[in-house]
Design a protein around this motif. Structure first.
Motif, PDB file in Angstrom:
ATOM      1  N   THR A 152      70.904 -50.931 -18.398  1.00  0.00           N
ATOM      2  CA  THR A 152      69.451 -50.967 -18.228  1.00  0.00           C
ATOM      3  C   THR A 152      68.831 -49.674 -18.715  1.00  0.00           C
ATOM      4  O   THR A 152      67.806 -49.681 -19.412  1.00  0.00           O
ATOM      5  CB  THR A 152      69.093 -51.219 -16.751  1.00  0.00           C
ATOM      6  OG1 THR A 152      69.668 -52.459 -16.345  1.00  0.00           O
ATOM      7  CG2 THR A 152      67.589 -51.271 -16.552  1.00  0.00           C
ATOM      8  N   LEU A 153      69.459 -48.563 -18.378  1.00  0.00           N
ATOM      9  CA  LEU A 153      68.931 -47.274 -18.818  1.00  0.00           C
ATOM     10  C   LEU A 153      69.000 -47.117 -20.335  1.00  0.00           C
ATOM     11  O   LEU A 153      68.190 -46.386 -20.908  1.00  0.00           O
ATOM     12  CB  LEU A 153      69.662 -46.134 -18.119  1.00  0.00           C
ATOM     13  CG  LEU A 153      69.368 -46.011 -16.629  1.00  0.00           C
ATOM     14  CD1 LEU A 153      70.265 -44.952 -15.998  1.00  0.00           C
ATOM     15  CD2 LEU A 153      67.908 -45.709 -16.372  1.00  0.00           C
ATOM     16  N   ASP A 154      69.912 -47.814 -20.989  1.00  0.00           N
ATOM     17  CA  ASP A 154      69.970 -47.767 -22.445  1.00  0.00           C
ATOM     18  C   ASP A 154      68.676 -48.278 -23.076  1.00  0.00           C
ATOM     19  O   ASP A 154      68.285 -47.808 -24.136  1.00  0.00           O
ATOM     20  CB  ASP A 154      71.155 -48.581 -22.975  1.00  0.00           C
ATOM     21  CG  ASP A 154      72.478 -47.862 -22.820  1.00  0.00           C
ATOM     22  OD1 ASP A 154      72.487 -46.624 -22.612  1.00  0.00           O
ATOM     23  OD2 ASP A 154      73.521 -48.548 -22.896  1.00  0.00           O
ATOM     24  N   VAL A 155      68.010 -49.238 -22.428  1.00  0.00           N
ATOM     25  CA  VAL A 155      66.766 -49.777 -22.997  1.00  0.00           C
ATOM     26  C   VAL A 155      65.507 -49.310 -22.263  1.00  0.00           C
ATOM     27  O   VAL A 155      64.424 -49.343 -22.827  1.00  0.00           O
ATOM     28  CB  VAL A 155      66.781 -51.315 -23.071  1.00  0.00           C
ATOM     29  CG1 VAL A 155      67.789 -51.794 -24.081  1.00  0.00           C
ATOM     30  CG2 VAL A 155      67.009 -51.949 -21.730  1.00  0.00           C
ATOM     31  N   LEU A 156      65.645 -48.862 -21.041  1.00  0.00           N
ATOM     32  CA  LEU A 156      64.475 -48.442 -20.257  1.00  0.00           C
ATOM     33  C   LEU A 156      64.642 -47.058 -19.654  1.00  0.00           C
ATOM     34  O   LEU A 156      63.958 -46.720 -18.706  1.00  0.00           O
ATOM     35  CB  LEU A 156      64.213 -49.431 -19.112  1.00  0.00           C
ATOM     36  CG  LEU A 156      63.662 -50.784 -19.507  1.00  0.00           C
ATOM     37  CD1 LEU A 156      63.630 -51.709 -18.298  1.00  0.00           C
ATOM     38  CD2 LEU A 156      62.283 -50.658 -20.120  1.00  0.00           C
ATOM     39  N   GLY A 157      65.506 -46.255 -20.195  1.00  0.00           N
ATOM     40  CA  GLY A 157      65.900 -45.015 -19.549  1.00  0.00           C
ATOM     41  C   GLY A 157      64.994 -43.830 -19.738  1.00  0.00           C
ATOM     42  O   GLY A 157      65.303 -42.739 -19.290  1.00  0.00           O
ATOM     43  N   ASP A 158      63.884 -44.003 -20.396  1.00  0.00           N
ATOM     44  CA  ASP A 158      62.964 -42.873 -20.515  1.00  0.00           C
ATOM     45  C   ASP A 158      61.677 -43.209 -19.777  1.00  0.00           C
ATOM     46  O   ASP A 158      61.336 -44.374 -19.596  1.00  0.00           O
ATOM     47  CB  ASP A 158      62.668 -42.560 -21.987  1.00  0.00           C
ATOM     48  CG  ASP A 158      61.860 -43.649 -22.636  1.00  0.00           C
ATOM     49  OD1 ASP A 158      60.663 -43.432 -22.869  1.00  0.00           O
ATOM     50  OD2 ASP A 158      62.413 -44.732 -22.886  1.00  0.00           O
ATOM     51  N   LYS A 159      60.978 -42.186 -19.355  1.00  0.00           N
ATOM     52  CA  LYS A 159      59.786 -42.426 -18.546  1.00  0.00           C
ATOM     53  C   LYS A 159      58.720 -43.183 -19.320  1.00  0.00           C
ATOM     54  O   LYS A 159      57.970 -43.969 -18.743  1.00  0.00           O
ATOM     55  CB  LYS A 159      59.234 -41.125 -17.978  1.00  0.00           C
ATOM     56  CG  LYS A 159      58.368 -40.310 -18.891  1.00  0.00           C
ATOM     57  CD  LYS A 159      57.789 -39.128 -18.143  1.00  0.00           C
ATOM     58  CE  LYS A 159      56.686 -38.454 -18.912  1.00  0.00           C
ATOM     59  NZ  LYS A 159      56.040 -37.409 -18.132  1.00  0.00           N
TER      60      LYS A 159
END
Length: 130
Positions: A10-17
């Motif tokens: 999940t963080l690979d696609v949504l991991g930035d603020k």
């Protein structure tokens, strides 16, 4: 993909603020144009915004359509995959309200999703584009 861990994936696609803030603005505040996203309180840079919008389209969280009113303008709409982020975003807001109380000032639009008994989600689902 670096790992088969669901959180890591999940963080690979949504991991930035920025991706999460774009989704917040789109889902809770009905902001859906490039210019409107630029006006958010967080002051995202144009190049970062363009990059994150492209990533969100490529990963199926949003779709990009030509504005019916202004053919030189694009509008962004959530997909079902994007709408399914609402509980996650609400959990982040709840956590922040609990532990970051000196800084947090929840907005009415987010509270509407918590307190509407599904009404806000029904309205959001009507805005979904496939």
């Amino acid at each position: 993909m670096r790992s088969d861990c669901p959180i890591s994936c999940t963080l690979d696609v949504l991991g930035d603020k920025w991706s999460l803030l774009i989704m917040r603005d789109l889902l809770f505040f009905e902001i859906n144009s490039f210019g409107e996203f630029l006006l958010s309180d967080e002051k995202i840079a144009r190049t970062i915004l363009a990059d994150r919008l492209e990533d969100l389209v490529e990963n199926g969280f949003i779709v990009k359509e030509v504005s019916p009113v202004n053919k030189s303008k694009f509008l962004y709409y959530p997909t079902q995959k994007g709408v399914d982020l609402v509980p996650l975003l609400l959990q982040l807001a709840d956590w922040s309200e609990k532990y970051q109380t000196a800084v947090v000032n929840p907005k009415m639009e987010v509270a509407a999703f918590k307190n509407s008994k599904g009404k806000a989600m029904q309205q959001l689902r009507m805005r979904i584009r496939n």
